[in-house]
Design an enzyme around this catalytic site. Structure first.
Site, PDB file in Angstrom:
ATOM      1  N   SER A   1      -1.480  -8.791  16.651  1.00 40.13           N
ATOM      2  CA  SER A   1      -1.061  -8.098  17.986  1.00 40.13           C
ATOM      3  C   SER A   1      -1.639  -8.826  19.436  1.00 40.13           C
ATOM      4  O   SER A   1      -0.828  -9.004  20.102  1.00 40.13           O
ATOM      5  CB  SER A   1      -1.163  -6.757  17.909  1.00 40.13           C
ATOM      6  OG  SER A   1      -0.535  -6.114  16.897  1.00 40.13           O
TER       7      SER A   1
ATOM      8  N   LYS B   1      -2.301   5.882  12.478  1.00 39.19           N
ATOM      9  CA  LYS B   1      -1.165   6.172  12.892  1.00 39.19           C
ATOM     10  C   LYS B   1      -0.694   7.793  12.837  1.00 39.19           C
ATOM     11  O   LYS B   1      -0.111   8.354  13.798  1.00 39.19           O
ATOM     12  CB  LYS B   1      -0.080   5.405  12.324  1.00 39.19           C
ATOM     13  CG  LYS B   1       0.121   3.912  12.405  1.00 39.19           C
ATOM     14  CD  LYS B   1       1.391   3.500  12.005  1.00 39.19           C
ATOM     15  CE  LYS B   1       1.400   1.985  11.988  1.00 39.19           C
ATOM     16  NZ  LYS B   1       2.783   1.347  11.637  1.00 39.19           N
TER      17      LYS B   1
ATOM     18  N   GLY C   1       6.728   6.551   1.755  1.00 41.27           N
ATOM     19  CA  GLY C   1       5.322   6.544   2.500  1.00 41.27           C
ATOM     20  C   GLY C   1       5.745   6.704   4.041  1.00 41.27           C
ATOM     21  O   GLY C   1       6.640   6.656   4.428  1.00 41.27           O
TER      22      GLY C   1
ATOM     23  N   ASN D   1      11.714   6.152  -4.814  1.00 43.05           N
ATOM     24  CA  ASN D   1      10.138   5.953  -4.822  1.00 43.05           C
ATOM     25  C   ASN D   1       9.661   6.289  -6.434  1.00 43.05           C
ATOM     26  O   ASN D   1      10.125   7.111  -7.159  1.00 43.05           O
ATOM     27  CB  ASN D   1       9.765   6.967  -3.948  1.00 43.05           C
ATOM     28  CG  ASN D   1       8.290   6.745  -3.733  1.00 43.05           C
ATOM     29  OD1 ASN D   1       7.609   5.610  -3.507  1.00 43.05           O
ATOM     30  ND2 ASN D   1       7.335   7.845  -3.651  1.00 43.05           N
TER      31      ASN D   1
ATOM     32  N   THR E   1       6.982   8.056  -7.101  1.00 36.75           N
ATOM     33  CA  THR E   1       6.890   9.458  -7.173  1.00 36.75           C
ATOM     34  C   THR E   1       8.390   9.986  -6.593  1.00 36.75           C
ATOM     35  O   THR E   1       8.400  10.068  -5.554  1.00 36.75           O
ATOM     36  CB  THR E   1       5.886  10.048  -6.326  1.00 36.75           C
ATOM     37  OG1 THR E   1       4.580   9.175  -6.665  1.00 36.75           O
ATOM     38  CG2 THR E   1       5.333  11.256  -6.569  1.00 36.75           C
ATOM     39  N   HIS E   2       9.061  10.269  -7.353  1.00 38.59           N
ATOM     40  CA  HIS E   2      10.520  10.912  -7.162  1.00 38.59           C
ATOM     41  C   HIS E   2      10.226  11.981  -6.087  1.00 38.59           C
ATOM     42  O   HIS E   2      11.329  12.092  -5.220  1.00 38.59           O
ATOM     43  CB  HIS E   2      11.400  11.149  -8.264  1.00 38.59           C
ATOM     44  CG  HIS E   2      12.605  11.577  -8.066  1.00 38.59           C
ATOM     45  ND1 HIS E   2      13.280  10.598  -7.309  1.00 38.59           N
ATOM     46  CD2 HIS E   2      13.424  12.414  -8.367  1.00 38.59           C
ATOM     47  CE1 HIS E   2      14.778  11.262  -7.134  1.00 38.59           C
ATOM     48  NE2 HIS E   2      14.530  12.363  -7.963  1.00 38.59           N
TER      49      HIS E   2
ATOM     50  N   LYS F   1       8.583  12.731  -3.666  1.00 38.46           N
ATOM     51  CA  LYS F   1       8.285  12.307  -2.303  1.00 38.46           C
ATOM     52  C   LYS F   1       9.703  11.676  -1.601  1.00 38.46           C
ATOM     53  O   LYS F   1       9.898  12.162  -0.524  1.00 38.46           O
ATOM     54  CB  LYS F   1       7.212  11.356  -2.311  1.00 38.46           C
ATOM     55  CG  LYS F   1       6.001  11.825  -2.019  1.00 38.46           C
ATOM     56  CD  LYS F   1       4.652  10.978  -2.146  1.00 38.46           C
ATOM     57  CE  LYS F   1       4.595  10.059  -1.133  1.00 38.46           C
ATOM     58  NZ  LYS F   1       3.482   9.132  -1.537  1.00 38.46           N
TER      59      LYS F   1
ATOM     60  N   MET G   1       9.008  -5.434   4.197  1.00 34.43           N
ATOM     61  CA  MET G   1       8.189  -5.044   5.314  1.00 34.43           C
ATOM     62  C   MET G   1       6.867  -5.819   5.356  1.00 34.43           C
ATOM     63  O   MET G   1       6.203  -5.769   6.420  1.00 34.43           O
ATOM     64  CB  MET G   1       7.914  -3.637   5.632  1.00 34.43           C
ATOM     65  CG  MET G   1       9.226  -2.796   5.830  1.00 34.43           C
ATOM     66  SD  MET G   1       8.815  -1.251   6.348  1.00 34.43           S
ATOM     67  CE  MET G   1      10.286  -0.340   6.224  1.00 34.43           C
TER      68      MET G   1
ATOM     69  N   TYR H   1       4.263  -9.037   4.773  1.00 33.68           N
ATOM     70  CA  TYR H   1       4.434 -10.746   5.070  1.00 33.68           C
ATOM     71  C   TYR H   1       3.333 -11.357   4.739  1.00 33.68           C
ATOM     72  O   TYR H   1       2.079 -10.740   4.329  1.00 33.68           O
ATOM     73  CB  TYR H   1       4.850 -10.980   6.396  1.00 33.68           C
ATOM     74  CG  TYR H   1       3.835 -10.589   7.294  1.00 33.68           C
ATOM     75  CD1 TYR H   1       3.805  -9.282   8.136  1.00 33.68           C
ATOM     76  CD2 TYR H   1       2.736 -11.448   7.627  1.00 33.68           C
ATOM     77  CE1 TYR H   1       2.758  -8.908   8.901  1.00 33.68           C
ATOM     78  CE2 TYR H   1       1.751 -11.095   8.709  1.00 33.68           C
ATOM     79  CZ  TYR H   1       1.804  -9.695   9.386  1.00 33.68           C
ATOM     80  OH  TYR H   1       0.882  -9.207  10.073  1.00 33.68           O
TER      81      TYR H   1
HETATM   82  P1  ATR Z   1       2.814   3.287   4.234  1.00 32.42           P
HETATM   83  O1  ATR Z   1       2.263   4.012   5.234  1.00 32.42           O
HETATM   84  O2  ATR Z   1       2.564   1.516   4.148  1.00 32.42           O
HETATM   85  O3  ATR Z   1       4.223   3.677   3.601  1.00 32.42           O
HETATM   86  P2  ATR Z   1       1.998   4.823   2.085  1.00 32.42           P
HETATM   87  O4  ATR Z   1       2.134   6.205   2.690  1.00 32.42           O
HETATM   88  O5  ATR Z   1       0.380   4.723   1.236  1.00 32.42           O
HETATM   89  O6  ATR Z   1       1.706   3.484   2.826  1.00 32.42           O
HETATM   90  O7  ATR Z   1       2.800   4.487   0.868  1.00 32.42           O
HETATM   91  C1  ATR Z   1       3.009   3.650   0.051  1.00 32.42           C
HETATM   92  C2  ATR Z   1       4.457   3.694  -0.731  1.00 32.42           C
HETATM   93  O8  ATR Z   1       4.576   2.294  -1.759  1.00 32.42           O
HETATM   94  C3  ATR Z   1       4.566   4.794  -1.617  1.00 32.42           C
HETATM   95  O9  ATR Z   1       6.028   5.126  -1.378  1.00 32.42           O
HETATM   96  C4  ATR Z   1       4.069   4.269  -2.842  1.00 32.42           C
HETATM   97  O10 ATR Z   1       4.683   5.175  -3.983  1.00 32.42           O
HETATM   98  P3  ATR Z   1       4.089   6.417  -4.333  1.00 32.42           P
HETATM   99  O11 ATR Z   1       4.595   7.449  -3.548  1.00 32.42           O
HETATM  100  O12 ATR Z   1       4.600   6.656  -5.768  1.00 32.42           O
HETATM  101  O13 ATR Z   1       2.544   6.321  -4.396  1.00 32.42           O
HETATM  102  C5  ATR Z   1       4.575   3.056  -3.113  1.00 32.42           C
HETATM  103  N1  ATR Z   1       3.970   2.201  -3.763  1.00 32.42           N
HETATM  104  C6  ATR Z   1       2.676   1.685  -3.915  1.00 32.42           C
HETATM  105  N2  ATR Z   1       2.465   0.907  -5.017  1.00 32.42           N
HETATM  106  C7  ATR Z   1       3.338   0.750  -5.587  1.00 32.42           C
HETATM  107  C8  ATR Z   1       3.869  -0.027  -6.629  1.00 32.42           C
HETATM  108  N3  ATR Z   1       3.093  -0.673  -7.569  1.00 32.42           N
HETATM  109  N4  ATR Z   1       5.148   0.243  -7.435  1.00 32.42           N
HETATM  110  C9  ATR Z   1       5.952   0.929  -6.771  1.00 32.42           C
HETATM  111  N5  ATR Z   1       5.765   1.656  -5.665  1.00 32.42           N
HETATM  112  C10 ATR Z   1       4.521   1.673  -5.219  1.00 32.42           C
END
Ligand code: ATR
EC number: 1.1.1.25
Length: 273
Positions: free
Chosen positions: A16, A65, A128, A150, A152-153, A155, A213, A215
């Protein structure tokens, strides 16, 4: 000189300051932009001190955030929807305004790559904070369908229900996904661990657009995987980083910087080109 900075932890490698310094030079704005890495439980105090000492605005990144969302005096509609704040501006009336420019940055970057969002079938991976921030701006582009998948469905289901009033958004498990998507956006943090979201290779076809998202100096794990399975248009989150910054700069200074040249310089700085 007007002072800005980014709060994060860790934040040392943030791009930034590089981006905003180039924006300021380009638009001939007198400002300085730095970094702040408070301890995780000292963010609120650090934020207060920064503005007490004359700071004009800041960016907020991981992990602050959601906390920033609770600390500002008022919220923009898009920050309210995102449930998170990545940009704070001290207004002329002394009010701390919380905004969120991440989703707008994503949409701007997709458009700059020529991706059509209207009437498209979009698959959003992850549920997330990053997914939440992207949903309203994506739905505002009027896709024909937006599916959230996702690990975790539940969510994904919660998120789909929360944004249902804004457009045709549903949740599906990774196993349920079928048919041809026009665009897949990976908002998961899986690439950070070199992991992949459990997406069936059959969902990838030559005309699909792939956006990660994340990089890095080289292809993310997800982009490499998508290319292996035939995707021809792949994009990483570097453009989104520059575009969300341009949007924040516009909020602060009332002048919109150009992003193309800055993105090129950032790529050179990272050794990508
Ligand atoms: P961010 O703010 O960057 O979105 P976050 O709130 O911690 O970070 O969310 C991370 C996301 O990546 C979540 O949707 C997580 O899935 P879960 O809700 O099941 O935890 C997903 N995620 C992280 N590692 C993953 C993996 N190896 N395979 C699939 N999804 C993954």
């Amino acid at each position: 000189m007007d002072r800005y900075l980014v709060f994060g932890h860790p934040v040392r490698h943030s791009k930034s300051p590089f981006i905003h310094t180039l924006f300021a030079r380009q638009t001939q704005q007198e400002l300085e932009y730095g970094l702040a890495e408070p301890a995780v439980d000292e963010f609120a105090q650090a934020l207060r001190t920064f503005f007490d000492q004359g700071g004009k605005g800041c960016n907020v990144t991981v992990p602050f955030k959601e906390q920033a969302f609770t600390l500002v005096d008022c919220l923009s509609p898009r920050a309210k929807r995102a449930g998170a704040v990545n940009t704070i501006k001290l207004t002329d009336d002394g009010v701390l305004l919380g905004d969120n420019t991440d989703g707008a940055g994503l949409v701007a970057d997709l458009k700059s790559h020529g991706v059509t969002l209207a009437d498209s079938r979009i698959l959003l991976l992850g549920a997330g904070g990053a997914a939440r921030g992207a949903l309203a701006p994506l739905l505002a582009e009027l896709p024909s369908e937006l599916v959230i998948a996702n690990r975790t469905h539940t969510k994904a289901q919660q998120l789909a229900a929360e944004f249902h009033d804004l457009g045709p958004v549903t949740a599906q498990t990774y196993e349920q996904l079928a048919g041809a998507f026009d665009l897949v956006i990976n908002s998961t943090s899986a690439s950070l661990q070199g992991e992949l979201p459990p997406l069936a290779p059959a969902l990838i076809h030559t005309d699909i657009a792939i956006y990660d998202m994340m990089y890095g100096a080289s292809d993310t794990a997800f982009i490499s995987w998508a290319k292996q399975h035939g995707a021809r248009q792949t994009m990483d989150g570097l453009g989104m980083l520059v575009e969300q910054a341009a949007e924040a700069f516009t909020v602060w200074r009332g002048i919109r910087p150009g992003t193309k040249q800055v993105l090129r310089e950032l790529k050179r700085n990272l050794g990508v080109i």
